[in-house]
Design a protein around this motif. Structure first.
Motif, PDB file in Angstrom:
ATOM      1  N   LYS A 103       0.788  -0.862  -0.639  1.00  0.00           N
ATOM      2  CA  LYS A 103       0.071  -0.028   0.271  1.00  0.00           C
ATOM      3  C   LYS A 103       1.055   1.302  -0.164  1.00  0.00           C
ATOM      4  N   TYR A 104       1.995   1.233   0.120  1.00  0.00           N
ATOM      5  CA  TYR A 104       2.884   2.126   0.015  1.00  0.00           C
ATOM      6  C   TYR A 104       4.149   2.312  -0.548  1.00  0.00           C
ATOM      7  N   VAL A 105       5.518   1.164  -0.641  1.00  0.00           N
ATOM      8  CA  VAL A 105       6.777   1.693  -1.434  1.00  0.00           C
ATOM      9  C   VAL A 105       6.211   1.234  -3.239  1.00  0.00           C
ATOM     10  N   ASP A 106       5.841  -0.454  -3.175  1.00  0.00           N
ATOM     11  CA  ASP A 106       5.364  -0.522  -4.213  1.00  0.00           C
ATOM     12  C   ASP A 106       4.826   0.347  -4.883  1.00  0.00           C
ATOM     13  N   LEU A 107       3.306   1.298  -4.147  1.00  0.00           N
ATOM     14  CA  LEU A 107       2.638   2.104  -5.285  1.00  0.00           C
ATOM     15  C   LEU A 107       3.938   3.292  -5.671  1.00  0.00           C
ATOM     16  N   ILE A 108       5.035   3.704  -4.969  1.00  0.00           N
ATOM     17  CA  ILE A 108       5.503   5.310  -5.360  1.00  0.00           C
ATOM     18  C   ILE A 108       6.803   4.279  -6.883  1.00  0.00           C
ATOM     19  N   ALA A 109       7.040   3.439  -7.346  1.00  0.00           N
ATOM     20  CA  ALA A 109       7.073   2.929  -8.322  1.00  0.00           C
ATOM     21  C   ALA A 109       6.042   3.028  -9.605  1.00  0.00           C
ATOM     22  N   GLU A 110       4.751   2.652  -8.888  1.00  0.00           N
ATOM     23  CA  GLU A 110       3.356   2.619  -9.733  1.00  0.00           C
ATOM     24  C   GLU A 110       3.684   3.798 -10.493  1.00  0.00           C
ATOM     25  N   TYR A 111       3.337   5.091  -9.492  1.00  0.00           N
ATOM     26  CA  TYR A 111       2.956   5.991  -9.768  1.00  0.00           C
ATOM     27  C   TYR A 111       3.798   7.067 -10.152  1.00  0.00           C
ATOM     28  N   GLY A 112       4.985   6.710  -9.451  1.00  0.00           N
ATOM     29  CA  GLY A 112       6.166   7.110 -10.004  1.00  0.00           C
ATOM     30  C   GLY A 112       7.564   8.641 -10.137  1.00  0.00           C
ATOM     31  N   TRP A 113       6.772   8.649  -9.326  1.00  0.00           N
ATOM     32  CA  TRP A 113       7.415  10.244  -8.419  1.00  0.00           C
ATOM     33  C   TRP A 113       8.425  10.039  -7.443  1.00  0.00           C
ATOM     34  N   GLU A 114       9.609  10.957  -7.065  1.00  0.00           N
ATOM     35  CA  GLU A 114      10.223  10.428  -6.297  1.00  0.00           C
ATOM     36  C   GLU A 114      10.315  10.892  -5.485  1.00  0.00           C
ATOM     37  N   VAL A 115      11.470   9.674  -4.695  1.00  0.00           N
ATOM     38  CA  VAL A 115      11.502   9.657  -2.760  1.00  0.00           C
ATOM     39  C   VAL A 115      13.749  10.210  -2.872  1.00  0.00           C
ATOM     40  N   HIS A 116      13.044  11.059  -1.813  1.00  0.00           N
ATOM     41  CA  HIS A 116      14.820  11.471  -1.555  1.00  0.00           C
ATOM     42  C   HIS A 116      14.804  10.527   0.007  1.00  0.00           C
ATOM     43  N   GLN A 117      15.193   9.486   1.182  1.00  0.00           N
ATOM     44  CA  GLN A 117      15.827   9.538   1.857  1.00  0.00           C
ATOM     45  C   GLN A 117      16.485  10.576   2.812  1.00  0.00           C
ATOM     46  N   GLY A 118      16.340  10.904   3.992  1.00  0.00           N
ATOM     47  CA  GLY A 118      17.098  11.975   4.857  1.00  0.00           C
ATOM     48  C   GLY A 118      16.054  12.732   5.154  1.00  0.00           C
ATOM     49  N   ASN A 119      16.803  13.976   5.991  1.00  0.00           N
ATOM     50  CA  ASN A 119      16.818  14.879   6.923  1.00  0.00           C
ATOM     51  C   ASN A 119      16.125  16.158   5.879  1.00  0.00           C
ATOM     52  N   ALA A 120      15.070  16.696   5.809  1.00  0.00           N
ATOM     53  CA  ALA A 120      14.644  18.131   5.368  1.00  0.00           C
ATOM     54  C   ALA A 120      14.366  19.592   6.192  1.00  0.00           C
ATOM     55  N   VAL A 121      15.194  20.371   5.826  1.00  0.00           N
ATOM     56  CA  VAL A 121      15.172  21.727   7.017  1.00  0.00           C
ATOM     57  C   VAL A 121      14.817  22.363   5.794  1.00  0.00           C
ATOM     58  N   PHE A 122      13.754  23.654   5.763  1.00  0.00           N
ATOM     59  CA  PHE A 122      13.922  24.960   4.851  1.00  0.00           C
ATOM     60  C   PHE A 122      14.969  25.795   5.225  1.00  0.00           C
ATOM     61  N   THR A 123      15.540  26.391   3.790  1.00  0.00           N
ATOM     62  CA  THR A 123      16.787  27.268   4.237  1.00  0.00           C
ATOM     63  C   THR A 123      15.870  28.104   3.084  1.00  0.00           C
ATOM     64  N   GLY A 124      16.139  29.970   2.943  1.00  0.00           N
ATOM     65  CA  GLY A 124      16.566  30.382   1.704  1.00  0.00           C
ATOM     66  C   GLY A 124      15.078  31.239   2.532  1.00  0.00           C
ATOM     67  N   THR A 125      14.544  32.078   2.223  1.00  0.00           N
ATOM     68  CA  THR A 125      13.373  33.062   1.994  1.00  0.00           C
ATOM     69  C   THR A 125      11.839  33.005   1.960  1.00  0.00           C
ATOM     70  N   GLN A 126      11.448  33.619   2.535  1.00  0.00           N
ATOM     71  CA  GLN A 126       9.559  33.553   2.735  1.00  0.00           C
ATOM     72  C   GLN A 126       8.884  33.499   1.401  1.00  0.00           C
ATOM     73  N   ASP A 127       9.625  34.912   0.769  1.00  0.00           N
ATOM     74  CA  ASP A 127       9.405  34.981  -0.707  1.00  0.00           C
ATOM     75  C   ASP A 127       9.951  33.321  -1.733  1.00  0.00           C
ATOM     76  N   ASP A 128      11.727  32.847  -1.516  1.00  0.00           N
ATOM     77  CA  ASP A 128      12.135  31.938  -1.883  1.00  0.00           C
ATOM     78  C   ASP A 128      11.933  30.649  -0.830  1.00  0.00           C
ATOM     79  N   PRO A 129      11.453  29.565  -0.758  1.00  0.00           N
ATOM     80  CA  PRO A 129      11.503  28.576   0.352  1.00  0.00           C
ATOM     81  C   PRO A 129      12.424  27.801  -0.312  1.00  0.00           C
ATOM     82  N   VAL A 130      13.188  27.076   0.453  1.00  0.00           N
ATOM     83  CA  VAL A 130      13.933  26.334  -0.847  1.00  0.00           C
ATOM     84  C   VAL A 130      14.209  25.359   0.144  1.00  0.00           C
ATOM     85  N   LEU A 131      14.372  23.272   0.474  1.00  0.00           N
ATOM     86  CA  LEU A 131      14.891  22.679   0.780  1.00  0.00           C
ATOM     87  C   LEU A 131      15.606  21.930   0.916  1.00  0.00           C
TER      88      LEU A 131
END
Length: 480
Positions: A103-131
């Motif tokens: 119900k999860y892992v196999d669906l990623i391959a079926e739909y084809g979106w990208e997955v990145h394993q790691g810790n995400a933090v917002f940087t940048g600015t309010q007008d230009d947020p970056v992960l």
């Protein structure tokens, strides 16, 4: 000037639970480029540590309980053997792994979106947020998206009790991994997690005591609290009300816990082999640097969103538990789809919880939809209520278990039903039926005259509606 570089993705989703997947699926179906970031195990709380494992263990515990309780059926005699806890946990893990894969892992391959394993933090600015995403190998990458969705869920929360940090207490997550049944268990809390876990371990063989600040299921009808208290008493679960734990420590002689609590103004001591803290959850938003990109949060970490689930930054959205809204996986999933519709289709959809069903998977279960008696009065509705004991529901008689009730709250002026609560076997199905009743704006008279299949628990809703004008004790069980 802020960097207006073409976004790498249309949608970047932080998290991989129900809300995250619903959003990713819908966005992918719209032809959007989607990135999902997960720092731990794909699937989120529901499949890994919440709904699926807990309900699997609850079902197993109920099977054991039914074996020991078979005497209520004349001519049937069975018994419940001790629990093979390692085997039970292995079975639970196998189920979780299968569902996570299917119900999860196999669906990623079926739909084809990208997955990145790691810790995400917002940087940048309010007008230009970056992960900025940092993987386990320490390598970082920066990505830009047209829209961002924070769907990082929540985690068990413990209150500030003296000594608690030094005690190896259980949470709803760690309790699902126990390799043996505790001889005794002290449960702190009286909400849905506490209720389910208390009955689960009692039915597996623990001697359970609950310390409850007010009453069981305090947000629901008082009849539900009284009914469940009676059920728990029958099953040997001790419920201590108006109890506030003040301190806890490990007993050096036994290795168990010793807790001191204020109970109705006086102090009492409670001892058990293990302590389970089930006092709620808190959003997982720490470390995201939300303030740095203009996203406002409440004191508990909840992301402030409007009714369209947009944060104070128009490009950053939130779904599920991180919003502080009702903590159900179907709420998170609905949030995820709604966010995508609003972000990319400008749908202008708003969340609406008026007819949200809620279920506690005790046995009998507690389920409700719409308003309680008290809530309707607070909303200025002059209500008229009926409480139907299950002894008037033929299905309950056949089950030889009449512990419970069905309650209808109706507008006294129009007869429109505004709330339904039930404590019964399969009460969740009654709440599901109630969603359609409330959504259609049906009245008591309409429900009382609808078709309803005989010997179903749902027939109880019709009988409860009939009780407004009829003495249901004088109805024929086969010709209501």
């Amino acid at each position: 000037m802020p960097d207006r570089t073409t976004p790498d993705f249309d949608l970047a989703v932080i998290g991989s639970g129900g809300g995250a997947f619903a959003a990713a699926i819908r966005a992918t179906n719209l032809g959007k480029r989607v990135l999902m970031i997960e720092r731990s195990t794909v699937g989120g709380t529901c499949v890994n540590t919440g709904c699926v494992p807990s309900k699997a263990l609850l079902a197993a515990a109920e099977a054991r309980h039914i074996a020991g309780d078979s005497g209520r059926f004349p001519g049937i005699s069975t018994s419940a053997a001790p629990v093979d806890m390692p085997g039970l946990i292995d079975g639970k893990r196998s189920l979780v792994e299968t569902m996570r894969s299917d119900k999860y892992v196999d669906l990623i391959a079926e739909y084809g979106w990208e997955v990145h394993q790691g810790n995400a933090v917002f940087t940048g600015t309010q007008d230009d947020p970056v992960l900025e995403i940092t993987g386990a190998n320490g390598v970082s990458e920066s990505i830009r998206a047209a829209h961002y969705l924070v769907a990082t869920g929540s985690t068990p929360w413990a209150p500030p009790v003296q000594g608690l940090a030094d005690v190896h207490y259980l949470t709803s997550t760690t309790a699902m991994e126990l390799e043996e049944v505790p001889e005794s268990l002290l449960v702190l809390g009286g909400g849905y997690v506490a209720l389910e876990q208390a009955q689960l371990f009692a039915r597996l063989g623990s001697k359970v005591t609950m310390l409850v600040r007010s009453r069981l299921a305090s947000a629901e009808e008082p009849e539900a609290s009284r009914t469940l208290a009676g059920v728990f008493a029958d099953e040997g679960i001790r419920v201590v009300r108006r109890a506030i734990m003040s301190s806890v420590h490990t007993d050096p002689a036994t290795g168990g816990v010793v807790a001191t609590a204020t109970v109705s103004g006086g102090e009492q001591e409670f001892r058990a082999a293990r302590l389970l803290v089930a006092t709620g959850r808190r959003p997982v938003t720490g470390g995201l640097n939300l303030a740095g990109v203009g996203v406002k949060t409440r004191d508990g970490g909840e992301i402030l969103v409007n009714n369209r689930l947009n944060s104070s930054n128009e490009r950053i959205w939130a779904a599920g538990d991180v919003t502080g809204h009702r903590e159900f996986v179907y709420v998170a999933a609905s949030h995820g789809t709604l966010v995508v519709e609003n972000a990319f289709n400008q749908a202008g959809r708003e969340v609406d919880y008026r007819h949200l069903p809620r279920v506690t998977f005790t046995s009998p279960a507690l389920a409700a939809v719409g308003m309680t008696d008290r809530q309707s009065n607070e909303a200025g509705i002059r209500c008229e209520c009926r409480v139907l004991p299950l002894e008037y529901v033929p299905r309950a008689l056949v089950n030889r278990d009449v512990r419970g009730f069905i309650k209808i709250v109706a507008d006294a002026d129009t007869g429109r039903i505004v709330g339904i609560t039930a404590v019964a076997k399969d009460a969740g199905d009654l709440a599901a039926a109630g969603v359609y009743i409330l959504e259609a704006g049906m009245t008591v008279d309409q429900v009382a005259n609808l078709w309803s299949p005989y010997l179903t628990m749902a027939e109880g809703i019709k009988i409860a509606a009939q009780s407004y004008k009829t003495d249901v004790s004088k109805l024929s069980c086969c010709a209501s």
